[in-house]
Design an enzyme around this catalytic site. Structure first.
Site, PDB file in Angstrom:
ATOM      1  N   ASP A 111       0.807  -1.225   0.000  1.00  0.00           N
ATOM      2  CA  ASP A 111       0.000   0.000   0.000  1.00  0.00           C
ATOM      3  C   ASP A 111       0.834   1.267   0.000  1.00  0.00           C
ATOM      4  O   ASP A 111       0.354   2.331  -0.352  1.00  0.00           O
ATOM      5  CB  ASP A 111      -0.911   0.028   1.239  1.00  0.00           C
ATOM      6  CG  ASP A 111      -1.732  -1.241   1.354  1.00  0.00           C
ATOM      7  OD1 ASP A 111      -2.100  -1.616   2.485  1.00  0.00           O
ATOM      8  OD2 ASP A 111      -1.959  -1.877   0.321  1.00  0.00           O
ATOM      9  N   GLY A 154      -4.711  -1.252  -1.785  1.00  0.00           N
ATOM     10  CA  GLY A 154      -4.064  -0.024  -1.334  1.00  0.00           C
ATOM     11  C   GLY A 154      -4.623   0.429  -0.010  1.00  0.00           C
ATOM     12  O   GLY A 154      -4.265   1.467   0.504  1.00  0.00           O
ATOM     13  N   ARG A 155      -5.545  -0.364   0.521  1.00  0.00           N
ATOM     14  CA  ARG A 155      -6.229  -0.070   1.795  1.00  0.00           C
ATOM     15  C   ARG A 155      -6.847   1.310   1.719  1.00  0.00           C
ATOM     16  O   ARG A 155      -7.579   1.584   0.761  1.00  0.00           O
ATOM     17  CB  ARG A 155      -5.272  -0.222   2.984  1.00  0.00           C
ATOM     18  CG  ARG A 155      -6.006  -0.615   4.263  1.00  0.00           C
ATOM     19  CD  ARG A 155      -5.033  -0.908   5.396  1.00  0.00           C
ATOM     20  NE  ARG A 155      -4.380  -2.197   5.267  1.00  0.00           N
ATOM     21  CZ  ARG A 155      -4.838  -3.316   5.844  1.00  0.00           C
ATOM     22  NH1 ARG A 155      -5.959  -3.291   6.507  1.00  0.00           N
ATOM     23  NH2 ARG A 155      -4.189  -4.450   5.713  1.00  0.00           N
TER      24      ARG A 155
HETATM   25  O1  F6P Z   1      -2.286  -4.104   3.470  1.00  0.00           O
HETATM   26  C1  F6P Z   1      -2.118  -4.944   2.405  1.00  0.00           C
HETATM   27  C2  F6P Z   1      -3.449  -5.371   1.886  1.00  0.00           C
HETATM   28  O2  F6P Z   1      -3.237  -6.163   0.769  1.00  0.00           O
HETATM   29  C3  F6P Z   1      -4.345  -4.191   1.541  1.00  0.00           C
HETATM   30  O3  F6P Z   1      -3.983  -3.614   0.314  1.00  0.00           O
HETATM   31  C4  F6P Z   1      -5.703  -4.846   1.489  1.00  0.00           C
HETATM   32  O4  F6P Z   1      -6.751  -3.938   1.725  1.00  0.00           O
HETATM   33  C5  F6P Z   1      -5.596  -5.839   2.635  1.00  0.00           C
HETATM   34  O5  F6P Z   1      -4.214  -6.157   2.796  1.00  0.00           O
HETATM   35  C6  F6P Z   1      -6.402  -7.093   2.360  1.00  0.00           C
HETATM   36  O6  F6P Z   1      -6.210  -7.907   3.481  1.00  0.00           O
HETATM   37  P1  F6P Z   1      -6.926  -9.344   3.580  1.00  0.00           P
HETATM   38  O7  F6P Z   1      -5.891 -10.330   3.159  1.00  0.00           O
HETATM   39  O8  F6P Z   1      -7.321  -9.422   5.008  1.00  0.00           O
HETATM   40  O9  F6P Z   1      -8.117  -9.355   2.628  1.00  0.00           O
END
Ligand code: F6P
Length: 290
Positions: free
Chosen positions: A4, A47-48
């Site tokens: 991100d 990208g959160r």
């Molecule tokens: O922080 C990295 C990330 O890939 C973010 O871009 C995304 O929103 C999140 O992790 C997704 O996490 P998860 O694996 O819990 O869906």
């Protein structure tokens, strides 16, 4: 490490370059599909809560438009105008890259309690808005998702991670660095207090060169919609000149000049100027100035 690049106090996180590289590769492919199938692809990228990954990958791949949360709510009508502008240059296709945290002003779009689904929502709304304008556009949505998170690291990220890892090991041996996060600035390892970073977000700087470069390219792409296709110009001018040569007389010039709010000699001078410009252009292209 995060794809991100949203860590406060850090110029760039490792993993970001690899995700940008992989996203640019995939977006280049979907751009080719868009041009050959005549489709508008709305592509969601991780990208959160920031738009760094979307912005960098969008610049790298040369997509038609990038949408990031730092710009505020998505303006669907603005995208309809973009579709219309590109149809005017016979480009009935495009790629819109959306950060997963872009929204419509009523909160983030989530699925299973996590960010996700905004591209599908936008596809529905854009399709509806385009139909309402009695326009035709083939609209699809896609999501780059997790493919960017564990791709083969780029050379930059491999080197960067080695610099950070060895510096962190050195920091561990020196109590001065206790409670510090290691980062690298101007080729020097730097300790940043964890409390200065934890819980903070680093949004995209809308005055920064990355964002400004993206907007300049988007403006250029959109402006091309206002340029007439070459063939249309030549046909239009030839038709007008043929008509003028056949029907034009002093009365016509006087009436037209009055409608345009200029003097009759001014109108004739404008026509002469246009023909000189066209002649010069024709000569430059090696055509006879017929
Ligand atoms: O922080 C990295 C990330 O890939 C973010 O871009 C995304 O929103 C999140 O992790 C997704 O996490 P998860 O694996 O819990 O869906």
């Amino acid at each position: 490490k995060t794809i991100d690049n949203d860590i406060f106090g850090v110029a760039q996180t490792f993993g970001f370059d690899t995700a940008v590289h992989e996203a640019a590769r995939l977006l280049t492919a979907i751009k080719l599909d868009a041009t050959t199938s005549g489709t508008w692809f709305l592509v969601e990228i991780m990208g959160r809560y920031t738009g760094h990954l979307a912005l960098e990958a969008g610049l790298a791949a040369g997509v038609t438009r990038v949408l990031i949360p730092e710009e505020g709510a998505i303006n669907v009508e603005d995208l309809v105008e973009l579709v219309a502008a590109r149809q005017r240059i016979n480009a009935n296709w495009g790629v819109v890259l959306l950060a997963e945290s872009t929204h419509f002003g009523q909160g983030y779009i989530t699925r299973f309690g996590r960010l996700g689904g905004v591209a599908e929502k936008l596809a529905e709304r854009l399709d509806e808005a385009v139909r309402a304008r009695e326009m035709e556009a083939s609209i699809r949505f896609s999501n780059l998702g997790y493919f960017l998170r564990s791709a083969e690291p780029t050379g930059f990220d491999k080197s960067y991670a080695a610099q950070l890892g060895t510096s962190a090991a050195r920091f561990l041996l020196d109590p001065v660095y206790s409670g510090k996060m290691v980062t690298i600035e101007h080729d020097q390892a730097v300790g940043v207090p964890i409390h200065a970073v934890a819980g903070k977000l680093k949004p995209v700087d809308l005055t920064g060169v990355r964002y400004q470069a993206l907007k300049a390219i988007e403006r250029y792409e959109a402006a091309r919609g206002e340029l007439l296709p070459e063939g249309e110009v030549v046909a239009g001018v030839q038709k007008a000149l043929a008509w003028l040569a056949q029907h034009c007389n002093a009365e016509m010039v006087a009436q037209t000049a009055m409608r345009l709010g200029i003097s009759p000699p001014g109108l004739l001078r404008a026509l002469e100027e246009m023909s000189e410009v066209a002649t010069g252009e024709a000569e430059r292209r090696g055509h006879t100035a017929s």
